[in-house]
Scaffold this active site. Structure first.
Site, PDB file in Angstrom:
ATOM      1  N   ARG A  97     -25.534   4.253  23.733  1.00 27.89           N
ATOM      2  CA  ARG A  97     -24.479   4.207  24.737  1.00 27.89           C
ATOM      3  C   ARG A  97     -23.740   2.881  24.617  1.00 27.89           C
ATOM      4  O   ARG A  97     -24.359   1.836  24.371  1.00 27.89           O
ATOM      5  CB  ARG A  97     -25.083   4.235  26.155  1.00 27.89           C
ATOM      6  CG  ARG A  97     -25.769   5.500  26.530  1.00 27.89           C
ATOM      7  CD  ARG A  97     -24.835   6.572  26.992  1.00 27.89           C
ATOM      8  NE  ARG A  97     -23.956   6.167  28.070  1.00 27.89           N
ATOM      9  CZ  ARG A  97     -22.844   6.831  28.405  1.00 27.89           C
ATOM     10  NH1 ARG A  97     -22.471   7.899  27.732  1.00 27.89           N
ATOM     11  NH2 ARG A  97     -22.087   6.411  29.401  1.00 27.89           N
ATOM     12  N   ILE A  98     -22.426   2.928  24.815  1.00 28.29           N
ATOM     13  CA  ILE A  98     -21.675   1.681  24.978  1.00 28.29           C
ATOM     14  C   ILE A  98     -21.844   1.257  26.427  1.00 28.29           C
ATOM     15  O   ILE A  98     -21.675   2.071  27.342  1.00 28.29           O
ATOM     16  CB  ILE A  98     -20.187   1.901  24.617  1.00 28.29           C
ATOM     17  CG1 ILE A  98     -20.069   2.179  23.121  1.00 28.29           C
ATOM     18  CG2 ILE A  98     -19.346   0.696  25.029  1.00 28.29           C
ATOM     19  CD1 ILE A  98     -18.694   2.590  22.662  1.00 28.29           C
ATOM     20  N   LEU A  99     -22.225  -0.003  26.635  1.00 27.02           N
ATOM     21  CA  LEU A  99     -22.574  -0.468  27.978  1.00 27.02           C
ATOM     22  C   LEU A  99     -21.402  -1.208  28.613  1.00 27.02           C
ATOM     23  O   LEU A  99     -20.648  -1.908  27.922  1.00 27.02           O
ATOM     24  CB  LEU A  99     -23.784  -1.403  27.886  1.00 27.02           C
ATOM     25  CG  LEU A  99     -25.009  -0.771  27.220  1.00 27.02           C
ATOM     26  CD1 LEU A  99     -26.031  -1.844  26.840  1.00 27.02           C
ATOM     27  CD2 LEU A  99     -25.627   0.276  28.128  1.00 27.02           C
ATOM     28  N   HIS A 115     -30.746  -2.965  15.979  1.00 22.27           N
ATOM     29  CA  HIS A 115     -29.587  -2.383  15.293  1.00 22.27           C
ATOM     30  C   HIS A 115     -29.870  -2.374  13.792  1.00 22.27           C
ATOM     31  O   HIS A 115     -30.267  -3.398  13.218  1.00 22.27           O
ATOM     32  CB  HIS A 115     -28.324  -3.196  15.593  1.00 22.27           C
ATOM     33  CG  HIS A 115     -27.120  -2.628  14.907  1.00 22.27           C
ATOM     34  ND1 HIS A 115     -26.482  -1.484  15.381  1.00 22.27           N
ATOM     35  CD2 HIS A 115     -26.471  -2.983  13.780  1.00 22.27           C
ATOM     36  CE1 HIS A 115     -25.487  -1.188  14.556  1.00 22.27           C
ATOM     37  NE2 HIS A 115     -25.456  -2.082  13.586  1.00 22.27           N
ATOM     38  N   SER A 142     -31.795  -5.777  12.638  1.00 25.14           N
ATOM     39  CA  SER A 142     -31.759  -6.956  13.513  1.00 25.14           C
ATOM     40  C   SER A 142     -32.221  -6.579  14.917  1.00 25.14           C
ATOM     41  O   SER A 142     -31.865  -5.511  15.424  1.00 25.14           O
ATOM     42  CB  SER A 142     -30.324  -7.487  13.646  1.00 25.14           C
ATOM     43  OG  SER A 142     -29.713  -7.673  12.394  1.00 25.14           O
ATOM     44  N   THR A 147     -25.250  -8.615  24.695  1.00 30.38           N
ATOM     45  CA  THR A 147     -24.149  -9.219  25.443  1.00 30.38           C
ATOM     46  C   THR A 147     -23.043  -8.164  25.564  1.00 30.38           C
ATOM     47  O   THR A 147     -23.217  -7.035  25.088  1.00 30.38           O
ATOM     48  CB  THR A 147     -23.590 -10.455  24.705  1.00 30.38           C
ATOM     49  OG1 THR A 147     -23.074 -10.014  23.444  1.00 30.38           O
ATOM     50  CG2 THR A 147     -24.646 -11.530  24.489  1.00 30.38           C
ATOM     51  N   LEU A 150     -20.345  -5.324  21.631  1.00 29.83           N
ATOM     52  CA  LEU A 150     -21.186  -4.280  21.032  1.00 29.83           C
ATOM     53  C   LEU A 150     -21.843  -4.794  19.751  1.00 29.83           C
ATOM     54  O   LEU A 150     -21.150  -5.249  18.837  1.00 29.83           O
ATOM     55  CB  LEU A 150     -20.318  -3.050  20.731  1.00 29.83           C
ATOM     56  CG  LEU A 150     -21.043  -1.848  20.114  1.00 29.83           C
ATOM     57  CD1 LEU A 150     -22.027  -1.237  21.095  1.00 29.83           C
ATOM     58  CD2 LEU A 150     -20.046  -0.810  19.631  1.00 29.83           C
ATOM     59  N   ASP A 151     -23.154  -4.733  19.696  1.00 31.16           N
ATOM     60  CA  ASP A 151     -23.941  -5.207  18.545  1.00 31.16           C
ATOM     61  C   ASP A 151     -23.607  -6.662  18.194  1.00 31.16           C
ATOM     62  O   ASP A 151     -23.692  -7.064  17.029  1.00 31.16           O
ATOM     63  CB  ASP A 151     -23.710  -4.322  17.301  1.00 31.16           C
ATOM     64  CG  ASP A 151     -24.080  -2.863  17.549  1.00 31.16           C
ATOM     65  OD1 ASP A 151     -25.035  -2.628  18.311  1.00 31.16           O
ATOM     66  OD2 ASP A 151     -23.425  -1.974  16.983  1.00 31.16           O
ATOM     67  N   GLN A 179     -39.411  -1.360   8.712  1.00 35.07           N
ATOM     68  CA  GLN A 179     -39.275  -2.749   9.173  1.00 35.07           C
ATOM     69  C   GLN A 179     -38.964  -2.810  10.668  1.00 35.07           C
ATOM     70  O   GLN A 179     -39.401  -3.722  11.369  1.00 35.07           O
ATOM     71  CB  GLN A 179     -38.183  -3.474   8.376  1.00 35.07           C
ATOM     72  CG  GLN A 179     -38.478  -3.570   6.893  1.00 35.07           C
ATOM     73  CD  GLN A 179     -39.856  -4.160   6.623  1.00 35.07           C
ATOM     74  OE1 GLN A 179     -40.218  -5.187   7.170  1.00 35.07           O
ATOM     75  NE2 GLN A 179     -40.625  -3.494   5.782  1.00 35.07           N
ATOM     76  N   GLU A 180     -38.191  -1.825  11.156  1.00 30.11           N
ATOM     77  CA  GLU A 180     -37.893  -1.784  12.598  1.00 30.11           C
ATOM     78  C   GLU A 180     -39.190  -1.800  13.391  1.00 30.11           C
ATOM     79  O   GLU A 180     -39.330  -2.508  14.395  1.00 30.11           O
ATOM     80  CB  GLU A 180     -37.103  -0.518  12.961  1.00 30.11           C
ATOM     81  CG  GLU A 180     -35.748  -0.448  12.307  1.00 30.11           C
ATOM     82  CD  GLU A 180     -34.855   0.647  12.871  1.00 30.11           C
ATOM     83  OE1 GLU A 180     -35.201   1.265  13.877  1.00 30.11           O
ATOM     84  OE2 GLU A 180     -33.776   0.868  12.273  1.00 30.11           O
TER      85      GLU A 180
HETATM   86  C1  GAR Z   1     -33.091   3.227  15.116  1.00 32.54           C
HETATM   87  O1  GAR Z   1     -32.966   3.302  13.719  1.00 32.54           O
HETATM   88  C2  GAR Z   1     -32.250   2.103  15.662  1.00 32.54           C
HETATM   89  O2  GAR Z   1     -32.146   1.027  14.784  1.00 32.54           O
HETATM   90  C3  GAR Z   1     -30.925   2.784  15.862  1.00 32.54           C
HETATM   91  O3  GAR Z   1     -31.245   4.073  16.328  1.00 32.54           O
HETATM   92  C4  GAR Z   1     -32.481   4.464  15.760  1.00 32.54           C
HETATM   93  C5  GAR Z   1     -33.354   5.025  16.845  1.00 32.54           C
HETATM   94  O4  GAR Z   1     -34.533   5.548  16.298  1.00 32.54           O
HETATM   95  N1  GAR Z   1     -30.109   2.078  16.818  1.00 32.54           N
HETATM   96  C6  GAR Z   1     -28.797   1.939  16.705  1.00 32.54           C
HETATM   97  O5  GAR Z   1     -28.149   2.437  15.815  1.00 32.54           O
HETATM   98  C7  GAR Z   1     -28.164   1.137  17.820  1.00 32.54           C
HETATM   99  N2  GAR Z   1     -26.817   0.745  17.476  1.00 32.54           N
HETATM  100  P1  GAR Z   1     -35.770   5.858  17.217  1.00 32.54           P
HETATM  101  O6  GAR Z   1     -35.249   6.709  18.391  1.00 32.54           O
HETATM  102  O7  GAR Z   1     -36.675   6.667  16.321  1.00 32.54           O
HETATM  103  O8  GAR Z   1     -36.375   4.577  17.683  1.00 32.54           O
END
Ligand code: GAR
Length: 222
Positions: A97-99, A115, A142, A147, A150-151, A179-180
């Site tokens: 969502r855009i906040l 992100h 990242s 803030t 956006l991103d 990595q996330e």
């Molecule tokens: C993740 O890859 C995250 O980095 C991305 O959405 C995915 C959610 O996956 N977020 C964005 O693109 C935000 N701009 P998940 O629901 O399996 O955690």
């Protein structure tokens, strides 16, 4: 009477699969992460992340943005819903969502997002495909404070992943997601322990202001 420090209360916002939420749940279960996930809120009904939360015994709520006349009205309701759980941290985990500025201002310094790019590169969508098309040698992910931009908030930590000649967006996304699931729990742990803060519009770790790319880790090629 125990004088153990209470775990930080965290509210997690999701829109989909919730694999990052799962990484946080796993961190709590293993005892690595000193937080309590007080609630998981989704703006979409019937998503996998809600099932993951329920399976872990975490309260879930759906606030479907389609039921609100404006972005502002949705964000006001979302803020009230979050604040009822008195969180020390709000974690956006695939919350698409855009906040509104009122929302980001309210949680300034206590809301993190993940992100899938090496910010400030590739803000917005389709980051993996765009990194490949731009001929980047490295891509990644990242975690940053949120803030109004956006991103665009200060980066706490980045993981760099090499882009291989054999990569397509799906393969690259898989390696980035691995990595996330490492760096998001780490950033949340640092925040909960008071090591990570937002100061003067920058991310601060262990009392030192971080560079624009935050704390950087390099993922292996595989
Ligand atoms: C993740 O890859 C995250 O980095 C991305 O959405 C995915 C959610 O996956 N977020 C964005 O693109 C935000 N701009 P998940 O629901 O399996 O955690």
């Amino acid at each position: 009477m125990s004088d153990a420090v209470k775990p930080m209360r965290v509210v997690v916002l999701i829109s989909g699969s919730g694999s990052n939420l799962q990484a946080l749940i796993d961190g709590v279960v293993s005892g690595d992460l000193p937080i309590e996930i007080a609630a998981v809120i989704s703006n979409r009904p019937d998503v996998m992340g809600l099932t993951r939360a329920s399976n872990a015994g975490i309260p879930t709520l759906v606030l479907d943005h389609k039921n609100y006349p404006t972005r502002e009205a949705f964000d006001v309701e979302l803020m009230q819903t979050i604040d009822a759980y008195t969180p020390g941290l709000v974690v956006l985990a695939g919350f698409m969502r855009i906040l509104t500025p009122a929302f980001t201002e309210h949680y300034l310094g206590r809301m993190l997002n993940i992100h899938p790019s090496l910010l400030p590169k590739f803000q917005g969508l389709h980051t993996h495909q765009r990194a490949i098309e731009a001929g980047e040698s490295h891509h990644g992910v990242s975690v940053h404070f949120v803030t109004a931009e956006l991103d665009g908030g200060p980066v706490a930590i980045q993981a760099r992943v090499p882009v291989l000649t054999s990569d397509d967006a799906t393969l690259l996304a898989k390696r980035v997601q691995r990595q996330e699931h490492i760096i998001y729990p780490l950033a949340v742990k640092w925040f909960a322990e008071g090591k990570l803060k937002m100061t003067q519009g920058k991310a601060e770790l262990d009392g030192e202001l971080l560079a624009e790319c935050g704390y950087q880790i390099d993922a292996p090629d595989a």
